[in-house]
Write a protein that holds these residues in place. Structure first.
Motif, PDB file in Angstrom:
ATOM      1  N   VAL A 676       0.863  -1.188   0.000  1.00 10.60           N
ATOM      2  CA  VAL A 676       0.000   0.000   0.000  1.00 10.60           C
ATOM      3  C   VAL A 676       0.894   1.231   0.000  1.00 10.60           C
ATOM      4  O   VAL A 676       1.922   1.259   0.684  1.00 10.60           O
ATOM      5  CB  VAL A 676      -0.915   0.042   1.241  1.00 10.60           C
ATOM      6  N   GLU A 677       0.536   2.256  -0.777  1.00  9.90           N
ATOM      7  CA  GLU A 677       1.274   3.510  -0.772  1.00  9.90           C
ATOM      8  C   GLU A 677       0.298   4.673  -0.849  1.00  9.90           C
ATOM      9  O   GLU A 677      -0.806   4.542  -1.372  1.00  9.90           O
ATOM     10  CB  GLU A 677       2.277   3.565  -1.913  1.00  9.90           C
ATOM     11  N   ALA A 678       0.709   5.786  -0.258  1.00 12.26           N
ATOM     12  CA  ALA A 678      -0.139   6.978  -0.282  1.00 12.26           C
ATOM     13  C   ALA A 678      -0.136   7.593  -1.672  1.00 12.26           C
ATOM     14  O   ALA A 678       0.889   7.619  -2.357  1.00 12.26           O
ATOM     15  CB  ALA A 678       0.357   7.993   0.736  1.00 12.26           C
ATOM     16  N   ARG A 679      -1.283   8.073  -2.087  1.00 12.17           N
ATOM     17  CA  ARG A 679      -1.425   8.784  -3.352  1.00 12.17           C
ATOM     18  C   ARG A 679      -2.247  10.033  -3.092  1.00 12.17           C
ATOM     19  O   ARG A 679      -3.480   9.975  -2.984  1.00 12.17           O
ATOM     20  CB  ARG A 679      -2.127   7.910  -4.404  1.00 12.17           C
ATOM     21  N   GLY A 680      -1.579  11.169  -2.938  1.00 13.04           N
ATOM     22  CA  GLY A 680      -2.309  12.399  -2.640  1.00 13.04           C
ATOM     23  C   GLY A 680      -3.032  12.265  -1.320  1.00 13.04           C
ATOM     24  O   GLY A 680      -2.459  11.932  -0.294  1.00 13.04           O
ATOM     25  N   GLY A 681      -4.337  12.508  -1.326  1.00 10.20           N
ATOM     26  CA  GLY A 681      -5.119  12.374  -0.107  1.00 10.20           C
ATOM     27  C   GLY A 681      -5.644  10.971   0.090  1.00 10.20           C
ATOM     28  O   GLY A 681      -6.324  10.709   1.069  1.00 10.20           O
ATOM     29  N   GLY A 682      -5.363  10.065  -0.863  1.00  7.41           N
ATOM     30  CA  GLY A 682      -5.847   8.702  -0.754  1.00  7.41           C
ATOM     31  C   GLY A 682      -4.716   7.701  -0.699  1.00  7.41           C
ATOM     32  O   GLY A 682      -3.646   7.961  -0.167  1.00  7.41           O
ATOM     33  N   LYS A 683      -4.948   6.525  -1.291  1.00  9.09           N
ATOM     34  CA  LYS A 683      -3.942   5.470  -1.250  1.00  9.09           C
ATOM     35  C   LYS A 683      -4.048   4.626  -2.512  1.00  9.09           C
ATOM     36  O   LYS A 683      -5.025   4.702  -3.276  1.00  9.09           O
ATOM     37  CB  LYS A 683      -4.145   4.590  -0.032  1.00  9.09           C
ATOM     38  N   CYS A 684      -3.034   3.817  -2.714  1.00  4.02           N
ATOM     39  CA  CYS A 684      -3.008   2.852  -3.807  1.00  4.02           C
ATOM     40  C   CYS A 684      -2.630   1.498  -3.228  1.00  4.02           C
ATOM     41  O   CYS A 684      -1.585   1.364  -2.567  1.00  4.02           O
ATOM     42  CB  CYS A 684      -2.007   3.269  -4.889  1.00  4.02           C
ATOM     43  N   VAL A 685      -3.492   0.501  -3.425  1.00  2.55           N
ATOM     44  CA  VAL A 685      -3.169  -0.878  -3.056  1.00  2.55           C
ATOM     45  C   VAL A 685      -2.700  -1.579  -4.332  1.00  2.55           C
ATOM     46  O   VAL A 685      -3.408  -1.586  -5.337  1.00  2.55           O
ATOM     47  CB  VAL A 685      -4.386  -1.607  -2.460  1.00  2.55           C
ATOM     48  N   TRP A 686      -1.486  -2.144  -4.300  1.00  2.00           N
ATOM     49  CA  TRP A 686      -0.925  -2.740  -5.509  1.00  2.00           C
ATOM     50  C   TRP A 686      -0.460  -4.162  -5.230  1.00  2.00           C
ATOM     51  O   TRP A 686      -0.198  -4.541  -4.080  1.00  2.00           O
ATOM     52  CB  TRP A 686       0.257  -1.905  -6.021  1.00  2.00           C
ATOM     53  N   CYS A 687      -0.372  -4.934  -6.290  1.00  2.00           N
ATOM     54  CA  CYS A 687       0.177  -6.290  -6.178  1.00  2.00           C
ATOM     55  C   CYS A 687       0.852  -6.647  -7.500  1.00  2.00           C
ATOM     56  O   CYS A 687       0.520  -6.100  -8.566  1.00  2.00           O
ATOM     57  CB  CYS A 687      -0.914  -7.301  -5.832  1.00  2.00           C
ATOM     58  N   GLU A 688       1.807  -7.533  -7.441  1.00  2.00           N
ATOM     59  CA  GLU A 688       2.566  -7.929  -8.628  1.00  2.00           C
ATOM     60  C   GLU A 688       2.580  -9.445  -8.758  1.00  2.00           C
ATOM     61  O   GLU A 688       2.657 -10.165  -7.747  1.00  2.00           O
ATOM     62  CB  GLU A 688       3.993  -7.379  -8.551  1.00  2.00           C
ATOM     63  N   PHE A 689       2.534  -9.898 -10.028  1.00  2.00           N
ATOM     64  CA  PHE A 689       2.555 -11.312 -10.358  1.00  2.00           C
ATOM     65  C   PHE A 689       3.696 -11.564 -11.342  1.00  2.00           C
ATOM     66  O   PHE A 689       3.809 -10.859 -12.360  1.00  2.00           O
ATOM     67  CB  PHE A 689       1.235 -11.751 -11.005  1.00  2.00           C
ATOM     68  N   VAL A 690       4.532 -12.521 -11.034  1.00  2.00           N
ATOM     69  CA  VAL A 690       5.584 -12.904 -11.983  1.00  2.00           C
ATOM     70  C   VAL A 690       4.937 -13.706 -13.114  1.00  2.00           C
ATOM     71  O   VAL A 690       4.227 -14.690 -12.875  1.00  2.00           O
ATOM     72  CB  VAL A 690       6.668 -13.744 -11.283  1.00  2.00           C
ATOM     73  N   VAL A 691       5.163 -13.256 -14.353  1.00  2.00           N
ATOM     74  CA  VAL A 691       4.553 -13.902 -15.526  1.00  2.00           C
ATOM     75  C   VAL A 691       5.664 -14.295 -16.499  1.00  2.00           C
ATOM     76  O   VAL A 691       6.782 -13.750 -16.456  1.00  2.00           O
ATOM     77  CB  VAL A 691       3.539 -12.959 -16.210  1.00  2.00           C
ATOM     78  N   PRO A 692       5.382 -15.242 -17.409  1.00  2.00           N
ATOM     79  CA  PRO A 692       6.427 -15.724 -18.333  1.00  2.00           C
ATOM     80  C   PRO A 692       6.923 -14.608 -19.252  1.00  2.00           C
ATOM     81  O   PRO A 692       6.191 -13.684 -19.604  1.00  2.00           O
ATOM     82  CB  PRO A 692       5.717 -16.821 -19.128  1.00  2.00           C
ATOM     83  N   GLN A 693       8.210 -14.704 -19.624  1.00  2.00           N
ATOM     84  CA  GLN A 693       8.765 -13.777 -20.605  1.00  2.00           C
ATOM     85  C   GLN A 693       8.142 -14.052 -21.968  1.00  2.00           C
ATOM     86  O   GLN A 693       7.766 -15.182 -22.293  1.00  2.00           O
ATOM     87  CB  GLN A 693      10.292 -13.961 -20.695  1.00  2.00           C
ATOM     88  N   ARG A 694       8.024 -12.985 -22.772  1.00  2.00           N
ATOM     89  CA  ARG A 694       7.503 -13.172 -24.128  1.00  2.00           C
ATOM     90  C   ARG A 694       8.515 -13.963 -24.960  1.00  2.00           C
ATOM     91  O   ARG A 694       9.725 -13.832 -24.789  1.00  2.00           O
ATOM     92  CB  ARG A 694       7.272 -11.811 -24.795  1.00  2.00           C
ATOM     93  N   CYS A 695       8.002 -14.771 -25.842  1.00  2.00           N
ATOM     94  CA  CYS A 695       8.883 -15.542 -26.722  1.00  2.00           C
ATOM     95  C   CYS A 695       9.460 -14.635 -27.811  1.00  2.00           C
ATOM     96  O   CYS A 695       8.789 -13.744 -28.278  1.00  2.00           O
ATOM     97  CB  CYS A 695       8.123 -16.693 -27.369  1.00  2.00           C
TER      98      CYS A 695
END
Length: 695
Positions: A676-695
């Protein structure tokens, strides 16, 4: 030997050994005690004092035993014996004797000891008199003095509580003052309950002793059969002087509080301008009844509480409005910048001595510019009030507009100063504007009375960059000195530019240079990731407290091998708009397929749906969904959901049969990393997924 039949009750030290001479004239006789012969001669008046007829007394002290109770006789015997032994010239005391009709009355005796040339006592000549009226008067004065002292203590508690309430800013502050062990408990109260009148109902805000909450009383109607409701309804206090009275008058409430050992209670309406705003109840476990003085003191206390509570409610309303204004003035979101990692944070000032809203004019902004450039702004408008926040919002807009028009950094600053000077305000502002070309690392910096920027290198060292500056915005136009020198910083890949307001630097008892050195050391020792570093710095500001707000902006230029954006999609989802939610889900499925991440499609879609739903349900506002691909040593798909609430999400245990509370557990289970990170007066909830490299 001293005759055991003569005794006395020794009264407190403040009782006179030598009585008032006027009172002494009331039925007074004399005696002559021959110690050698053991005879105790009394005149006729002394016989009257002892309520003895002449034929009932034979001149021996033993005869007086019939008139003096045993315990009193022992005390008097001890006192006289001591006076004879220690060489005293006289003695005097009060004692009680029993009259012919069996009643007890106070008597006073005073004896003068005659000794021979060797110091041996030979005779005692003295007086006895009826002291009943005198003792009654003394006792009455003592009781009155005790009542005056008790009233003084109660009044003192009211004065101290009122003085403490004068510093209460919020409703919770008022409650804390009243619950403080040095507050109402000095009046004997065990605990208190308090409610506020809202829309014709009473909302409980302080619920009495621990674990004493009565189900169904958190919000009650004014016409319900409760003492607090009755006090509000009638605008008069309710004094309950015994458990029996409590049970009789309030049979609905009493069964729920019998275990609290309440012996009496006082419920006081809180009235401001002839209008009830709430009520407070004081609960006692060691007293019964209330004297007229007690009631007057408590009523005065209720008036003081009402005034403080009204002031606190006005303060909170104004603060909510001001905070909303300030959040509206700050950027709601910070745009993604290709080639850089950015983090921004804001911390409001800690409550100071004034009763104005705790907001200020600090702000930050990030402005995307053509040609791979970006403008970073940090500033501080003079003052801590709604006017400062309003000026800040206008300054932020014009700075963004001038930068977007393509003006040079110096021209942007000069035009903003002229704008502020022409604005209907007497405020000035400090500001720093940095325009960075992320492809070359060249950063142009102009400074209007603001503190210098800092740069952290790849090796972790942090240095202050001295930049020649001009006058603060508004003042430079006032004095016709609109020149702003442009400083150049070379920001190498992996280096971090740090901009902040003086609330992060200034400390009591330290000058600005020392504060900058401390800040540089904190940055050097902080985490490498700019988001983590921003959190670390704002935590330090929180620990320090202080009456100045803090804004900071971190911009880290990415290195050659750092992840770069490989694709970006964004969707706005409004509350109550099922079509927008369906479009967001469709966008997620389409993006995951187009970016060759079908193996994790279900996981990504499920997590994104959970984050969107949380934003819509828990913030009562809209959500912005962003998907992007990050390319590097690992190819990752990042999901971001922004909302306007600054409240951070928290994990909850759902329980075996719970239907909610599993959202963040699901995110934590399925995503490779999230935060979670602050964004102005609000926040941003983020997540990341490792995905395959493009061929």
């Amino acid at each position: 030997m001293v005759d055991r039949g003569v005794s006395a009750l020794i009264l407190p030290d403040d009782w006179p050994a030598h009585p008032d001479p006027i009172l002494a004239l009331n039925r007074m006789g004399s005696f002559d005690w021959d110690l050698d012969r053991g005879l105790f001669h009394m005149d006729a008046q002394a016989h009257e004092v002892f309520d003895l007829r002449p034929d009932e007394y034979d001149g021996h002290p033993e005869t007086l035993v019939v008139r003096i109770p045993r315990a009193e006789a022992h005390r008097l015997d001890t006192m006289v014996a001591q006076a004879l032994k220690d060489g005293s010239e006289n003695y005097g005391t009060y004692f009680r004797l029993r009259c012919r009709d069996g009643t007890l009355r106070w008597t006073h005796t005073q004896g003068y000891i005659r000794r021979d040339e060797t110091g041996r006592p030979r005779r005692v000549i003295g007086i006895v008199r009826d002291a009943t009226q005198e003792v009654d008067d003394i006792e009455s004065r003592r009781e009155q003095a005790e009542q005056d002292e008790a009233r003084r203590r109660q009044t003192n508690v009211v004065q101290l509580t009122t003085a403490a309430l004068a510093h209460a800013r919020t409703v919770q502050d008022v409650i804390d003052v009243l619950k403080d062990t040095h507050g109402l408990t000095h009046l004997g109260a065990t605990s208190l309950v308090m409610g506020l009148v809202e829309a014709g109902r009473i909302r409980l805000i302080a619920e009495g002793p621990k674990d004493s909450f009565v189900p169904g009383t958190d919000i009650t109607r004014i016409d319900e059969p409760y003492p607090m409701s009755e006090a509000v309804r009638t605008l008069s206090p309710r004094f309950i002087e015994s458990p029996e009275e409590f049970a009789e008058r309030y049979p609905v409430l009493w069964p729920h509080i019998t275990d609290l050992n309440i012996t009496s209670a006082a419920y006081l309406p809180l009235i401001v301008e002839a209008r009830p705003i709430g009520a407070v109840g004081l609960l006692y476990s060691d007293r019964r009844g209330f004297s007229p003085e007690d009631r007057n003191v408590l009523i005065a206390l209720g008036s003081s509480i009402a005034q403080s509570l009204q002031r606190a409610m006005f303060y909170e309303q104004e603060k909510d409005l001001a905070t909303g204004l300030q959040q509206a003035m700050l950027p709601r979101t910070i745009p993604s910048v290709p080639g850089a990692d950015v983090a921004v944070r804001y911390r409001a000032a800690t409550a100071g001595g004034s009763f104005g809203p705790d907001i200020g004019g600090d702000w930050y902004d990030l402005i995307p510019l053509p040609g791979g450039r970006v403008g970073a702004v940090i500033g501080d408008v003079q003052g801590h009030d709604t006017h400062a926040a309003a000026v800040m919002g206008q300054l932020r807009i014009v700075l963004r507009a001038y930068a977007a028009e393509g003006h040079t950094p110096a021209a942007v600053m000069a035009r903003a100063s002229v704008f502020l000077h022409e604005l209907d305000t007497d405020r000035f502002a400090t500001c720093l504007y940095a325009e960075a070309d992320l492809s070359t690392g060249v950063v142009q910096v102009v400074r209007a009375g603001h503190i210098d920027p800092l740069v952290r290198g790849l090796d972790g060292t942090c240095r202050r960059i001295a930049v020649d500056g001009g006058l603060p915005l508004g003042l430079s136009a006032e004095f016709g000195r609109l020149e702003y020198p442009v400083g150049i910083i070379e920001l190498d890949p992996g280096h971090t530019l740090m901009l902040c307001t003086d609330g992060l630097v200034e400390q009591p008892g330290a000058d600005l240079d020392d504060g900058m050195k401390v800040l540089a050391a904190l940055i050097a020792a902080g985490p490498e990731d700019v988001r983590d570093l921003a959190d670390c710095l704002i935590d330090v500001a929180e620990e320090r407290g202080g009456d100045d707000d803090v804004a900071l902006l971190l911009l880290r230029r990415r290195g050659l091998d750092a992840p770069r954006a490989g694709g970006r999609l964004q969707q706005h989802v409004a509350p109550g708009d099922p079509e927008a939610l369906a479009e967001a889900r469709h966008m997620i499925r389409a993006a995951v397929g187009a970016w060759a991440a079908r193996d994790r499609c279900d996981e990504i879609e499920l997590v994104a749906d959970e984050l969107i739903t949380n934003a819509l349900v828990h913030t009562e506002g809209s959500a912005i969904v962003t998907l992007r691909v990050l390319a590097g040593s690992e190819r990752r798909l990042r999901v971001e959901v922004e909302d306007s609430s600054s409240a951070l999400p928290r994990r909850r245990e759902a329980g075996e049969s719970g239907v909610s509370g599993r959202g963040l557990l699901l995110v934590d289970l399925l995503a490779d990393v999230w935060g979670v990170e602050a964004r102005g007066g609000g926040k941003c909830v983020w997540c990341e997924f490792v995905v395959p490299q493009r061929c």
